[in-house]
Design an enzyme around this catalytic site. Structure first.
Site, short mmCIF file in Angstrom:
data_model
loop_
_atom_site.label_atom_id
_atom_site.label_comp_id
_atom_site.label_asym_id
_atom_site.label_seq_id
_atom_site.Cartn_x
_atom_site.Cartn_y
_atom_site.Cartn_z
N ASN A 228 10.09 3.01 2.73
CA ASN A 228 9.60 1.87 3.60
C ASN A 228 10.42 0.55 3.36
OD1 ASN A 228 7.70 3.56 4.96
ND2 ASN A 228 6.25 3.22 3.40
N GLY B 66 0.69 -1.32 0.03
CA GLY B 66 0.23 -0.18 0.00
C GLY B 66 0.84 1.42 -0.04
N ASP B 67 2.02 1.34 0.24
CA ASP B 67 2.88 2.33 0.28
C ASP B 67 4.35 1.75 0.23
OD1 ASP B 67 4.02 5.05 0.53
OD2 ASP B 67 3.55 5.28 2.36
N LEU B 68 4.77 1.20 -0.99
CA LEU B 68 5.87 0.42 -1.14
C LEU B 68 6.96 1.72 -1.75
CD1 LEU B 68 6.96 -2.32 -0.41
CD2 LEU B 68 6.54 -2.82 -2.89
N GLY B 69 7.05 2.70 -1.22
CA GLY B 69 7.98 3.65 -1.74
C GLY B 69 9.27 3.27 -1.02
#
Length: 288
Positions: free
Chosen positions: A195, A189-192
């Site tokens: 992270n 969901g926020d694999l930027g």
């Protein structure tokens, strides 16, 4: 370092052996994160984030039981806002490593190693999405989520935008109508870049772990691919797609581009609902 002063007594108990001047503080969209030598303490920034902490801990326990090939944080202690310390927090074990510097990808050898490990990471999450135990434990992306998201943006954010901003947002939202409803993979969901943590082995980055699983669901892996592209650019994204099995349903590239185009609006809508004025102002910069 105001967070260290506010929670000095609590942090002394939760991070025994760590000196205050040796702690690192980071601010995410939902939490203040205090990083010690062996533990990490997450303080909810808003009431809504505090209410989500028990679910976050439960999801992390599910992930810890999977053989994903990399580390995920394990919950060690929880505190509710009704506790004597009067604040909501979650203590996690610390995952070694640090985010990857984008400049390091200028080396073809480094870029190849990173892309291969991202492809392996995504393959593991896709495989976990087919596990019956995982599917029972993690939330599924709800049908109609993008339509509801678009409705929320129009109702709650459009009044905060100027005419040009509303026109831009309208184009981005219109594209969401073509997205299919998929729940085939575990989606971070926020694999930027912030992270995904890396260490160095043999002169090359080695993926050590992934943190910040607040938004994990069973959904469309194009969401995670969009975050990789947003962090490190199209060239690395193309390498990852070429190396991995990846999502094969329909127009993957089109889904990635459509989802990536809504990232600022997603940040803004979360911030509006969490009453987080700083994040809201940042997210709406291009819309007014």
């Amino acid at each position: 370092m105001e967070i260290l002063e506010t929670h000095h007594t609590l942090l002394s108990r939760l991070l025994p052996g760590d000196r205050p001047d040796g702690l690192t503080v980071r601010q995410g969209q939902f939490h203040h994160v205090v990083i010690g030598t062996e533990r990490v303490v997450c303080f909810a920034r808003t009431g809504a984030a505090a209410r989500r902490l028990p679910d976050r801990a439960a999801r992390l326990r599910t992930l810890a039981g999977l053989a994903l090939g990399f580390q995920t944080p394990e919950p060690l202690e929880e505190g509710a806002a009704t506790s004597p310390d009067k604040t909501a927090y979650l203590v996690l074990d610390r995952i070694p490593g640090a985010p990857l510097e984008a400049e390091s990808l200028e080396s073809p050898e480094v870029a190849g190693a990173v892309a291969a490990q991202y492809a392996t990471l995504l393959a593991g999450l896709a495989a976990a999405g087919g596990d019956h135990t995982v599917r029972a434990a993690l939330p599924h992306a709800p049908g109609g989520e993008w339509r509801r998201f678009a409705d929320g943006v129009r109702a709650e954010l459009f009044p905060l935008m100027n005419d040009a901003g509303r026109a831009r947002a309208g184009r981005e939202l219109a594209a969401l109508g073509g997205l299919p409803h998929l729940t085939s993979a575990v989606v971070h969901g926020d694999l930027g870049g912030e992270n995904v943590l890396w260490e160095t082995a043999g002169g090359l980055p080695r993926l050590s772990g992934v943190v910040d699983w607040d938004e994990v669901t069973l959904g469309d892996q194009a969401e995670d691919l969009a975050a990789i592209g947003a962090s490190y650019g199209e060239e690395l994204l193309d390498r990852v797609l070429a190396l991995g099995d990846g999502p094969q349903d329909g127009d993957v590239a089109g889904r990635i581009a459509t989802i990536r185009g809504t990232f600022a609006l997603q940040q803004a809508l979360y911030a509006q609902r969490d009453a987080d004025k700083k994040e809201l102002t940042d997210a709406l910069t291009g819309y007014h």
